[in-house]
Design a protein around this motif. Structure first.
Motif, mmCIF file in Angstrom:
data_model
loop_
_atom_site.group_PDB
_atom_site.id
_atom_site.type_symbol
_atom_site.label_atom_id
_atom_site.label_comp_id
_atom_site.label_asym_id
_atom_site.label_seq_id
_atom_site.Cartn_x
_atom_site.Cartn_y
_atom_site.Cartn_z
ATOM 1 N N ASP A 42 0.839 -1.193 0.000
ATOM 2 C CA ASP A 42 0.000 0.000 0.000
ATOM 3 C C ASP A 42 0.874 1.242 0.000
ATOM 4 N N ALA A 105 1.520 2.566 -5.421
ATOM 5 C CA ALA A 105 0.867 1.386 -4.836
ATOM 6 C C ALA A 105 -0.291 0.920 -5.714
ATOM 7 N N GLN A 109 -0.890 -2.770 -7.591
ATOM 8 C CA GLN A 109 -2.103 -3.574 -7.500
ATOM 9 C C GLN A 109 -2.704 -3.854 -8.879
#
Length: 367
Positions: A42, A105, A109
């Motif tokens: 994250d 981040a 993802q």
């Protein structure tokens, strides 16, 4: 250096925590990265890597994932240890400039989503993927492979976000500096060598397929042929004498070269071991192992060798792209043959984490 176990690192990674990976237990020439499993990455992780670790934030991916995302190598003919960069990437949607921790981040993802497609990312960008070689640390004992292996062993997608750890002065942190970094930020620290040993207990990427005695110009040698489970290539080991892990063994891990091995060419100012010299040295020592690794010699590599032989290219600028990807294969073969302590025929070079294979280089032997 006091380190944590492989199981301890796996447990932390499974819970979304960062860990520090270093080459080996030694304090000299021991570099490291901070990593987190990509699935758990994250903005906080990216921010920590950028501000505290200070290295380039990279995403390790398997070759399969690179093909899934249609990610080609950054350059066509890469050289050296850091030859596995792909094109840099950015998420195609949902980001601003791409440089913020949150944007990076999000890019991670997008790249590791189960059903990700090439249209989900664009190039260039602010995340730098690294392609892991098949077989992980059993083929190449690098941070890219170690981080990917650790994520897989944690039961997660085999992908990780890593960053080199730099000192406040901007140099690569080594040895005690890495241990201090881990302690300061309450991160567990583990070694690639321990990971290799962990995997070697139950895994191999090579298998014996033939063995027997052959005659050479330097007398009889025991030949053992191995098949590589990843690349399907066949590699050959030639040995003589009684091999013991406790007794030093003369060793050469040799990647084929047409001009050097068939034409016996020599380059001024550059020592090299051709196959004939290797066989002679082992015959004279009456104990040793020569590992012949099968590698396709590209047209560009052959032309580079020709230019060096003709004196039209600087030998110092020509480094073998096979050095770093051949260590794991060669090490597995040497351990299978019972080698432990090594007198290595070759120029001095750092071999990452070979203690994980139960090997130790005592000295380098010049040609």
């Amino acid at each position: 250096m006091q380190v944590n176990t492989v199981d301890e690192l796996i447990s932390d990674l499974r819970q979304g925590r960062m860990v520090v990976l270093v080459d080996d237990h030694t304090e000299d020439l021991n570099q490291g990265v901070v990593m987190v499993a990509a699935e758990h990455c994250d903005a906080g992780h990216v921010n920590f890597m950028a501000r505290k670790a200070r290295g380039l934030v990279c995403l390790t991916l398997t070759e399969e994932r690179c093909r899934q995302l249609d990610l080609p190598p950054m350059v066509d003919v890469a050289m050296g240890e850091k030859s596995n960069f792909t094109l840099s990437i950015e998420a195609a949607e949902g980001i601003d400039t791409g440089i913020s921790a949150a944007d990076r981040a999000l890019t991670v993802q997008a790249a590791v989503a189960p059903h990700a497609v090439p249209a989900d990312i664009v190039q260039p960008g602010h995340i730098f993927p690294l392609a892991c070689v098949p077989g992980g640390v059993l083929t190449r004992a690098g941070h890219t492979e170690a981080a990917t292996d650790y994520a897989r062993l944690a039961g997660l997608l085999p992908a990780a976000v890593i960053a080199d750890i730099l000192t406040p002065e901007g140099t690569l942190a080594e040895g005690q500096s890495l241990a201090d970094f881990a302690a300061e930020h309450s991160l567990k620290i583990g070694t690639i060598a321990d990971l290799i040993h962990f995997r070697m207990v139950n895994e191999r990427t090579i298998e014996r397929v033939r063995e027997g005695e052959i005659n050479t110009a330097f007398g009889p040698f025991q030949m053992t042929a191995y098949r590589d489970a990843n690349e399907k290539g066949v590699h050959i080991a030639l040995s003589r004498g009684s091999i013991s892990a406790e007794e030093p063994t003369l060793v050469r891990v040799h990647v084929q070269s047409t001009l050097r091995d068939l034409c016996l060419t020599e380059v001024a100012g550059r020592e090299s071991w051709n196959l004939s010299r290797c066989l002679q040295a082992v015959a004279e020592a009456e104990r040793g192992v020569i590992v012949l690794l099968a590698r396709d010699e590209s047209d560009e590599r052959l032309l580079g060798s020709i230019d060096m032989a003709l004196g039209t290219a600087d030998a110092a600028t020509q480094s073998s792209p096979d050095i770093y990807t051949s260590v794991g294969l060669g090490s597995q073969i040497l351990r299978d043959l019972g080698v432990g302590k090594i007198h290595l025929m070759g120029a001095p070079i750092k071999y990452n984490a070979i203690s994980g294979f139960g090997l130790e280089v005592l000295e380098f032997v010049n040609a």
